[in-house]
Design a protein around this motif. Structure first.
Motif, PDB file in Angstrom:
ATOM      1  N   LEU A 169       8.169   8.717   5.638  1.00  0.00           N
ATOM      2  CA  LEU A 169       9.392   9.037   4.914  1.00  0.00           C
ATOM      3  C   LEU A 169       9.341   8.405   3.535  1.00  0.00           C
ATOM      4  N   LYS A 170       9.794   9.147   2.544  1.00  0.00           N
ATOM      5  CA  LYS A 170       9.833   8.659   1.172  1.00  0.00           C
ATOM      6  C   LYS A 170      10.769   7.462   1.051  1.00  0.00           C
ATOM      7  N   MET A 171      10.614   6.746  -0.043  1.00  0.00           N
ATOM      8  CA  MET A 171      11.500   5.630  -0.366  1.00  0.00           C
ATOM      9  C   MET A 171      12.074   5.864  -1.755  1.00  0.00           C
ATOM     10  N   GLY A 172      13.327   5.519  -1.955  1.00  0.00           N
ATOM     11  CA  GLY A 172      13.926   5.657  -3.264  1.00  0.00           C
ATOM     12  C   GLY A 172      14.385   7.075  -3.557  1.00  0.00           C
ATOM     13  N   GLU A 231      -7.080 -18.259  -8.743  1.00  0.00           N
ATOM     14  CA  GLU A 231      -6.977 -19.720  -8.680  1.00  0.00           C
ATOM     15  C   GLU A 231      -6.391 -20.207  -7.360  1.00  0.00           C
ATOM     16  N   ILE A 232      -5.570 -19.393  -6.688  1.00  0.00           N
ATOM     17  CA  ILE A 232      -4.991 -19.825  -5.404  1.00  0.00           C
ATOM     18  C   ILE A 232      -5.804 -19.312  -4.218  1.00  0.00           C
ATOM     19  N   GLY A 233      -6.931 -18.633  -4.506  1.00  0.00           N
ATOM     20  CA  GLY A 233      -7.820 -18.224  -3.433  1.00  0.00           C
ATOM     21  C   GLY A 233      -7.903 -16.740  -3.157  1.00  0.00           C
ATOM     22  N   ALA A 234      -7.160 -15.914  -3.888  1.00  0.00           N
ATOM     23  CA  ALA A 234      -7.254 -14.468  -3.680  1.00  0.00           C
ATOM     24  C   ALA A 234      -8.648 -13.983  -4.060  1.00  0.00           C
ATOM     25  N   GLN A 235      -9.193 -13.120  -3.218  1.00  0.00           N
ATOM     26  CA  GLN A 235     -10.535 -12.582  -3.441  1.00  0.00           C
ATOM     27  C   GLN A 235     -10.534 -11.073  -3.693  1.00  0.00           C
ATOM     28  N   ARG A 236      -9.418 -10.423  -3.365  1.00  0.00           N
ATOM     29  CA  ARG A 236      -9.269  -8.986  -3.593  1.00  0.00           C
ATOM     30  C   ARG A 236      -7.864  -8.716  -4.113  1.00  0.00           C
ATOM     31  N   ILE A 237      -7.764  -7.726  -4.986  1.00  0.00           N
ATOM     32  CA  ILE A 237      -6.472  -7.233  -5.428  1.00  0.00           C
ATOM     33  C   ILE A 237      -6.418  -5.735  -5.148  1.00  0.00           C
ATOM     34  N   TYR A 238      -5.387  -5.325  -4.414  1.00  0.00           N
ATOM     35  CA  TYR A 238      -5.120  -3.905  -4.193  1.00  0.00           C
ATOM     36  C   TYR A 238      -4.142  -3.454  -5.269  1.00  0.00           C
ATOM     37  N   LEU A 239      -4.581  -2.555  -6.120  1.00  0.00           N
ATOM     38  CA  LEU A 239      -3.778  -2.059  -7.225  1.00  0.00           C
ATOM     39  C   LEU A 239      -3.018  -0.828  -6.765  1.00  0.00           C
ATOM     40  N   GLN A 240      -1.698  -0.964  -6.647  1.00  0.00           N
ATOM     41  CA  GLN A 240      -0.882   0.140  -6.155  1.00  0.00           C
ATOM     42  C   GLN A 240      -0.664   1.145  -7.286  1.00  0.00           C
ATOM     43  N   VAL A 241      -1.259   2.319  -7.129  1.00  0.00           N
ATOM     44  CA  VAL A 241      -1.153   3.390  -8.114  1.00  0.00           C
ATOM     45  C   VAL A 241      -0.103   4.374  -7.622  1.00  0.00           C
ATOM     46  N   LEU A 242       0.974   4.526  -8.388  1.00  0.00           N
ATOM     47  CA  LEU A 242       2.095   5.362  -7.957  1.00  0.00           C
ATOM     48  C   LEU A 242       2.087   6.747  -8.607  1.00  0.00           C
ATOM     49  N   ASP A 243       1.518   6.871  -9.794  1.00  0.00           N
ATOM     50  CA  ASP A 243       1.394   8.188 -10.439  1.00  0.00           C
ATOM     51  C   ASP A 243       0.002   8.722 -10.140  1.00  0.00           C
ATOM     52  N   GLU A 271       0.632   5.377  -2.210  1.00  0.00           N
ATOM     53  CA  GLU A 271       1.837   5.536  -1.387  1.00  0.00           C
ATOM     54  C   GLU A 271       2.147   7.029  -1.249  1.00  0.00           C
ATOM     55  N   PRO A 272       1.381   7.759  -0.439  1.00  0.00           N
ATOM     56  CA  PRO A 272       1.523   9.217  -0.405  1.00  0.00           C
ATOM     57  C   PRO A 272       2.848   9.728   0.127  1.00  0.00           C
ATOM     58  N   GLN A 273       3.599   8.909   0.858  1.00  0.00           N
ATOM     59  CA  GLN A 273       4.899   9.372   1.359  1.00  0.00           C
ATOM     60  C   GLN A 273       5.859   9.679   0.207  1.00  0.00           C
ATOM     61  N   GLN A 274       5.542   9.203  -0.980  1.00  0.00           N
ATOM     62  CA  GLN A 274       6.388   9.482  -2.141  1.00  0.00           C
ATOM     63  C   GLN A 274       6.181  10.905  -2.678  1.00  0.00           C
ATOM     64  N   GLY A 275       5.181  11.594  -2.136  1.00  0.00           N
ATOM     65  CA  GLY A 275       4.909  12.966  -2.539  1.00  0.00           C
ATOM     66  C   GLY A 275       3.469  13.154  -2.949  1.00  0.00           C
ATOM     67  N   ALA A 276       2.644  13.704  -2.056  1.00  0.00           N
ATOM     68  CA  ALA A 276       1.232  13.922  -2.359  1.00  0.00           C
ATOM     69  C   ALA A 276       0.625  14.861  -1.339  1.00  0.00           C
ATOM     70  N   THR A 277      -0.286  15.695  -1.795  1.00  0.00           N
ATOM     71  CA  THR A 277      -1.066  16.540  -0.904  1.00  0.00           C
ATOM     72  C   THR A 277      -2.407  15.861  -0.630  1.00  0.00           C
TER      73      THR A 277
END
Length: 309
Positions: A40-43, A279-291, A8-14
């Protein structure tokens, strides 16, 4: 189950910070690096040094990485006209050697539109515009070379386009659609998407929405098995409770809340929760890395979770 990293680069990232995360993602063996498309940032974070453009970032990463797939969760249809967006994504696909995926949605964050002078129509119109965007983008990409593409749209009429450039991937780069909308989201997914993604949804809510999308596929005679099913969840992994708490504090979250609503806990806890989504059919997980400075976080999951799923 495939694991992907989502930022989530809008939170601050180059760009350099994003490049470090993307290269760590690639070296650690994840399938893809994705980023949000926000201005735009959030929070309460400062958002410094300001936003980076999603597709400019992905163009740079196309040249600065070699294996991982690259994409957006999600590009807002309000941000770009469909013709120029089709050109941009096709070019980045060429620059990456065919590693790009387009996640696209209606746009939802009214404040960022106001902050940067972007029109923000009512939700029904945004869905209408998204549907036309999908028709135009896919039409431009899949029109055979040497032929022209036209589209009689209300918002985005296209006349005699040469439908160039073409992406590397044929017939086109994968398209991701997502969200909890009960009617039009499943309908657009069934018609246009290669992957359906649910962000920050529980196992129960995901199962219910997956069923709505499967029903929409059945209505038009599409085999739902042709879709990839995925979830995006906040990551907060630690070798023990103290490390989980430290990482939760670094992103301003409560560890127990993250255990309930995110992908949080020890590697064993995370393996267990991934199993419940599988078990419900998900085949991919996107891991949201904030730090984004904590590359050890990414490496820990690659070493302790990935081999067990």
């Amino acid at each position: 189950m495939e694991l992907r990293i989502f930022t989530e680069p809008q939170q601050g990232a180059t760009y350099d910070q994003l490049l470090a995360v993307a290269r760590c993602t690639e070296d650690a063996g994840y399938g893809a690096f994705f980023r949000s498309d926000h201005y735009l940032k959030m929070g309460s974070v400062s958002g410094d040094p300001g936003p980076t453009d999603a597709w400019t970032t992905l163009a740079g990463l196309a040249r600065d990485t070699s294996r991982i797939r690259l994409g957006t969760l999600m590009t807002a249809a309000t941000f770009r006209l469909p013709g120029p967006l089709a050109i941009t994504v096709a070019q980045v696909d060429q620059m990456s050697g065919g590693r790009v995926e387009l996640g696209i949605g209606t746009g939802w964050y009214a404040e960022e539109h106001a902050a940067y002078g972007i029109p923000f129509p009512p939700l029904a119109e945004r869905f209408d515009r998204l549907e036309e965007q999908l028709a135009v983008i896919t039409g431009l990409w899949t029109t055979p070379r040497g032929e022209k593409f036209s589209y009689d749209g209300r918002y985005y009429p296209v006349t005699d386009s040469p439908a160039l450039p073409k992406p590397v991937q044929a017939p086109r780069p994968p398209i991701l659609i997502g969200g909890m909308g009960r009617k039009r989201t499943p309908q657009l997914t069934a018609r246009y998407a290669d992957e359906f993604n649910l962000p920050f949804a529980s196992v129960a809510d995901s199962a219910a929405q997956f069923e709505r999308v499967r029903a929409a596929c059945a209505e038009i005679g599409r085999d739902p098995a042709k879709l990839c099913w995925s979830n995006a969840l906040v990551l907060c992994c630690g070798r023990d409770d103290a490390e989980v708490a430290r990482r939760a504090e670094a992103i301003g979250r409560d560890p127990e809340e993250l255990r309930a609503n995110g992908m949080a806990g020890t590697p064993a806890e995370i393996v267990d929760k991934i199993g419940r989504y599988a078990e419900i059919g998900a085949q991919r997980i996107y891991l949201q890395v904030l730090d984004l400075a904590d590359l050890d976080h990414i490496e820990l999951v690659a070493a302790e979770v990935m081999p067990k799923i």
